[in-house]
Design a protein around this motif. Structure first.
Motif, short mmCIF file in Angstrom:
data_model
loop_
_atom_site.label_atom_id
_atom_site.label_comp_id
_atom_site.label_asym_id
_atom_site.label_seq_id
_atom_site.Cartn_x
_atom_site.Cartn_y
_atom_site.Cartn_z
N ALA A 78 0.87 -1.33 -0.02
CA ALA A 78 -0.12 -0.03 -0.21
C ALA A 78 0.75 1.21 0.07
O ALA A 78 0.65 2.09 -0.66
CB ALA A 78 -0.96 -0.02 1.19
N VAL A 79 1.97 1.14 0.97
CA VAL A 79 2.80 2.46 1.14
C VAL A 79 3.61 2.76 -0.30
O VAL A 79 3.70 3.70 -0.86
CB VAL A 79 3.77 2.42 2.26
CG1 VAL A 79 4.68 3.58 2.30
CG2 VAL A 79 2.80 2.44 3.49
N HIS A 80 4.05 1.46 -0.77
CA HIS A 80 4.79 1.48 -2.10
C HIS A 80 4.15 1.99 -3.14
O HIS A 80 4.63 2.97 -3.89
CB HIS A 80 5.17 0.07 -2.48
CG HIS A 80 6.03 -0.04 -3.81
ND1 HIS A 80 7.38 0.32 -3.78
CD2 HIS A 80 5.74 -0.78 -4.82
CE1 HIS A 80 7.78 0.01 -4.98
NE2 HIS A 80 6.85 -0.31 -5.66
N TYR A 81 2.94 1.51 -3.43
CA TYR A 81 2.11 2.03 -4.45
C TYR A 81 1.44 3.54 -4.38
O TYR A 81 1.37 4.24 -5.19
CB TYR A 81 1.08 1.20 -4.88
CG TYR A 81 1.62 -0.13 -5.88
CD1 TYR A 81 1.79 -1.43 -5.14
CD2 TYR A 81 2.07 0.08 -7.14
CE1 TYR A 81 2.25 -2.35 -5.98
CE2 TYR A 81 2.78 -1.10 -7.68
CZ TYR A 81 2.61 -2.23 -7.22
OH TYR A 81 3.09 -3.10 -7.91
N LEU A 82 1.34 3.59 -3.17
CA LEU A 82 0.83 5.07 -2.67
C LEU A 82 1.98 6.27 -3.05
O LEU A 82 1.69 7.32 -3.71
CB LEU A 82 0.29 5.24 -1.39
CG LEU A 82 -0.47 6.44 -0.81
CD1 LEU A 82 -1.66 6.67 -1.83
CD2 LEU A 82 -0.85 6.27 0.61
N ASN A 83 3.06 5.87 -2.81
CA ASN A 83 4.25 6.89 -3.02
C ASN A 83 4.36 6.95 -4.53
O ASN A 83 4.57 8.01 -5.11
CB ASN A 83 5.57 6.25 -2.42
CG ASN A 83 5.53 6.29 -0.91
OD1 ASN A 83 4.92 7.22 -0.21
ND2 ASN A 83 6.41 5.57 -0.26
N LYS A 84 4.46 5.73 -5.28
CA LYS A 84 4.14 5.88 -6.80
C LYS A 84 3.24 6.75 -7.35
O LYS A 84 3.50 7.43 -8.19
CB LYS A 84 4.44 4.31 -7.47
CG LYS A 84 5.73 3.80 -7.11
CD LYS A 84 5.57 2.17 -7.83
CE LYS A 84 7.01 1.50 -7.94
NZ LYS A 84 8.02 2.12 -8.56
N LEU B 73 5.95 5.06 -14.27
CA LEU B 73 5.32 5.23 -12.84
C LEU B 73 3.86 4.78 -13.39
O LEU B 73 3.06 4.15 -12.47
CB LEU B 73 5.40 6.67 -12.40
CG LEU B 73 6.65 7.09 -11.53
CD1 LEU B 73 6.50 8.40 -11.28
CD2 LEU B 73 6.53 6.22 -10.25
N TYR B 74 3.24 5.47 -14.67
CA TYR B 74 1.94 5.04 -14.99
C TYR B 74 1.70 3.74 -15.21
O TYR B 74 0.86 3.08 -14.85
CB TYR B 74 1.82 5.90 -16.37
CG TYR B 74 0.35 5.47 -16.91
CD1 TYR B 74 0.35 4.59 -18.26
CD2 TYR B 74 -0.62 6.17 -16.40
CE1 TYR B 74 -0.55 4.37 -18.48
CE2 TYR B 74 -1.79 5.78 -17.08
CZ TYR B 74 -1.72 4.54 -18.28
OH TYR B 74 -3.00 4.38 -18.70
N MET B 75 2.64 2.93 -15.77
CA MET B 75 2.61 1.55 -16.08
C MET B 75 2.62 0.71 -14.59
O MET B 75 1.87 -0.14 -14.56
CB MET B 75 3.66 1.18 -16.97
CG MET B 75 3.73 1.41 -18.52
SD MET B 75 2.03 0.98 -19.29
CE MET B 75 2.07 -1.06 -18.89
N ASN B 76 3.52 1.36 -13.70
CA ASN B 76 3.54 0.52 -12.41
C ASN B 76 2.23 0.51 -11.75
O ASN B 76 1.71 -0.58 -11.24
CB ASN B 76 4.45 1.08 -11.54
CG ASN B 76 6.04 0.77 -11.90
OD1 ASN B 76 6.02 -0.38 -12.39
ND2 ASN B 76 7.01 1.62 -11.73
N ILE B 77 1.52 1.69 -11.89
CA ILE B 77 0.03 1.75 -11.19
C ILE B 77 -0.89 1.22 -11.89
O ILE B 77 -1.64 0.42 -11.26
CB ILE B 77 -0.36 3.27 -11.14
CG1 ILE B 77 0.77 4.26 -10.27
CG2 ILE B 77 -1.81 3.82 -10.70
CD1 ILE B 77 0.88 3.77 -8.87
N GLU B 78 -0.87 1.30 -13.33
CA GLU B 78 -1.97 0.49 -14.19
C GLU B 78 -1.84 -0.94 -14.03
O GLU B 78 -2.57 -1.87 -13.75
CB GLU B 78 -1.83 0.90 -15.49
CG GLU B 78 -2.36 2.01 -15.77
CD GLU B 78 -3.85 1.99 -15.80
OE1 GLU B 78 -4.59 3.02 -16.70
OE2 GLU B 78 -4.63 1.42 -15.22
N ASN B 79 -0.59 -1.41 -13.73
CA ASN B 79 -0.33 -2.90 -13.68
C ASN B 79 -0.82 -3.51 -12.58
O ASN B 79 -0.93 -4.66 -12.29
CB ASN B 79 1.25 -3.32 -13.64
CG ASN B 79 1.84 -4.31 -14.45
OD1 ASN B 79 0.65 -5.40 -14.66
ND2 ASN B 79 2.97 -4.82 -14.60
#
Length: 634
Positions: free
Chosen positions: A458-464, A492-498
């Motif tokens: 949660a923290v990892h993706y919230l930071n991204k 960063l966009y692809m990490n979130i969408e993934n």
């Protein structure tokens, strides 16, 4: 007990001695909290006497005493959990303090409002009021600060620490509490020291550091005993008991909790009562006394629902679910578990997702507002310049000036039209990349990690996510950026969408060795629409392995090539799938990007080119799509 307290208060007769004290106060009419408190300190918890002070202060047009009494009357209602009434009183005190131009009382009232919002878990409002109070206090030089103002600064720091604590930012919270404690030691304010040690103990306990937590609670208890604060002693005792349960010291825990419950009922603070009832249920559950555990938890649940404490409702349901699980009644266990998750989600939304979303929306709105104001100011300045130039030209060379003026006006209109079109394209692109669906879906995905207790993810993706939003907003205000920054944004966009594809997509950026991505300039935010198109039209309908790879290479002289290759279902299959869908995604982003590239190319010798290439396998079946962008560099 609470009703009896207020009934007794209303029937109380005002003594002549108190009337004389109020008259003396009004005659002197001091403006500082400390001086007014020297007259009324022994009576400030008496609601009838405070109402009498309000009445007399109004009659004699002495707002400072009225503000003092309103704040302490509000504290009395706050301490019995009547938050709406307390909030009304604090806001009236704030209004009067602004009218009376009394900065010290204004700061005091802001802090009181923040405490109410924090206790009702309205985190954003609580933080806003505490920050405003602290900023106002810091406008006064340290050597000019009154004792009351210094105490208000400590209250602000403590409140901000409490908000960080609610948001589970424990290191930041402890930092604020320690900062407040240093100032409390300077003031020799034992109540403030007691409160801060209690808060630090709660932060340590939340992070599993039981011994430091116990030490902090015991320090707080010592200060509360020294000042004889009954509420403080009750809070410390049940906090110590809570640590004892963790340490399996059940006899000591139950003794302290039982004693604390009776004392809490005498105080009338319903939130403390609900908390102690839940803790008694939890302790009895640990020793296997299910009958007592259920009785305490049901009473705690009833109290929490009556006064709307979501955190305590969630806690009671969680322990009741454990209780029925141990009694092998899995249906009841599941029913309570579902209630627990519902209220836990409500608390999580209030403290995390809603707060983050509010911050993003507010930042975006402010940024767009600033851009529009800047553009409006620029147009006004240009209009003024134009009128001056036109007048000067008309006076000197009428014929030539008229022709030049017309040409200049036409040029400026064309220039303004181009700038307006470019700004419209930038704003449209920002809306397409920051659309509500993307924000909502991304926050929803992060929320699932929170619900599933996957804190690191949660923290990892919230930071991204926050970094992506910041980069998009920053890039939207620039006409061009380096290729390196653009590639970082799309990664960063692809990490979130993934997240929504369960991390099934393989995404790798390939850059040729002879390319310096830091020196190449391109329009900001041009790659994301092509990646989004590949994701939702090419890969989302495909089963199995999914790949998408951008490749950056040198093209013909004066060009760089950016190829985005996916192994999706191909354009024909994607179009057929799209026709069958009820809700169809509109790919407006690519058309906007082409217009922006055309605008960008005007400053270069060469023009951009976009080519879409269908990929086929050995059996001549569609096996993906390649987008080839040729971007001019000279």
């Amino acid at each position: 007990m609470v009703l009896l307290f207020f009934y007794s208060a209303r029937s109380q007769k005002i003594s002549d001695q108190f009337k004389n004290e109020v008259a003396a106060l009004i005659d002197e009419a001091p403006r500082t909290y400390e001086r007014i408190d020297s007259f009324l300190r022994s009576s400030r918890k008496d609601t009838v006497l405070m109402k009498f002070v309000i009445e007399q202060a109004k009659k004699n047009q002495y707002p400072d005493a009225e503000i003092y009494a309103l704040n302490h009357l509000g504290r009395a209602y706050r301490d019995i959990s009547n938050y709406p009434k307390a909030l009304d009183l604090f806001q009236e005190a704030l209004r009067l303090s602004i009218e009376a131009d009394n900065l010290e009382f204004r700061i005091y009232s802001l802090n009181m409002i923040s405490v109410v919002y924090r206790r009702t878990e309205a985190v954003k409002s609580a933080l806003d009021y505490s920050q405003e109070a602290l900023e106002l206090a810091e406008t006064i030089k340290p050597e000019d600060r009154s004792k009351g103002l210094k105490r208000s600064i400590n209250v602000s720091l403590n409140s901000i620490g409490n908000i960080y604590q609610l948001l589970e930012q424990y290191d930041l919270a402890i930092e604020k509490f320690n900062e407040s404690m240093k100032l409390e030691e300077e003031l020799d304010n034992k109540l403030g020291l007691a409160i801060n040690h209690q808060n630090v103990g709660e932060c340590y306990e939340a992070t599993g550091k039981l011994e430091p937590a116990l030490e902090s609670f015991q320090k707080s208890l010592s200060y509360n005993e020294e000042i004889n604060s009954e509420k403080g002693k009750v809070i410390c005792n049940y906090s110590i008991a809570h640590v004892y349960v963790h340490q399996k010291r059940m006899d000591e825990a139950l003794t302290m909790l039982t004693s604390s419950l009776e004392r809490a009922k005498a105080l009338g603070d319903q939130e403390i009562i609900a908390t102690i009832l839940n803790n008694l249920g939890w302790a009895n559950l640990n020793i296997g006394d299910f009958s007592k555990a259920e009785a305490y938890l049901q009473e705690g649940l009833k109290t929490a629902k009556m006064y709307n404490y979501p955190s305590e409702i969630s806690e009671a349901n969680k322990f009741l679910s454990e209780l029925w699980m141990k009694k092998d009644d899995f249906k009841k266990a599941m029913d309570f578990y579902m209630e627990f998750k519902k209220y836990e989600e409500q608390v999580t939304n209030n403290l995390n997702v809603r707060y983050v979303n509010d911050m993003i929306v507010r930042y975006e709105a402010e940024k767009q507002s600033d851009q529009l104001k800047s553009l409006e100011e620029e147009v006004k300045n240009q209009a003024i310049t134009l009128r001056k130039n036109k007048t000067m030209l008309l006076v000197t060379f009428i014929g030539l000036a008229l022709a030049a003026g017309i040409l200049y006006i036409l040029y400026r209109q064309y220039q303004l039209s181009s700038e307006k079109k470019l700004l419209t394209l930038e704003q449209t692109m920002l809306r397409s990349q920051m659309n509500p669906h993307f924000l909502f879906n991304s926050l929803n995905s992060i929320k699932l990690y929170i619900i599933n207790n996957e804190k690191k993810n949660a923290v990892h993706y919230l930071n991204k996510f926050s970094k992506l939003v910041r980069k998009i907003l920053e890039a939207s205000s620039q006409r061009e950026i380096s290729l390196a920054e653009e590639l970082e944004t799309v990664e960063l966009y692809m990490n979130i969408e993934n997240i929504r594809f369960s991390n099934e997509i393989s995404f790798k950026i390939n850059i040729a060795d002879d390319i310096d991505v830091h020196s190449i300039k391109i329009p900001s935010l041009i790659l994301q629409p092509f990646l989004e198109n590949a994701l939702w039209h090419g890969l989302s309908s495909k089963e199995g392995e999914k790949n998408i790879h951008p490749d950056v290479t040198k093209g013909q002289e004066g060009f760089i090539n950016i190829a985005i290759t996916d192994d999706g279902v191909g354009r024909d299959a994607a179009e057929k799938i799209k026709e069958r869908k009820v809700l169809k995604r509109k790919s407006v982003g690519i058309n906007i990007t082409k217009e922006r590239l055309a605008n960008f190319s005007k400053d270069y010798q060469n023009s951009f080119h976009v080519e879409i290439i269908d990929i086929y396998d050995d059996d001549n079946k569609p096996s993906g799509t390649k987008i080839l962008l040729r971007i001019p560099t000279i």
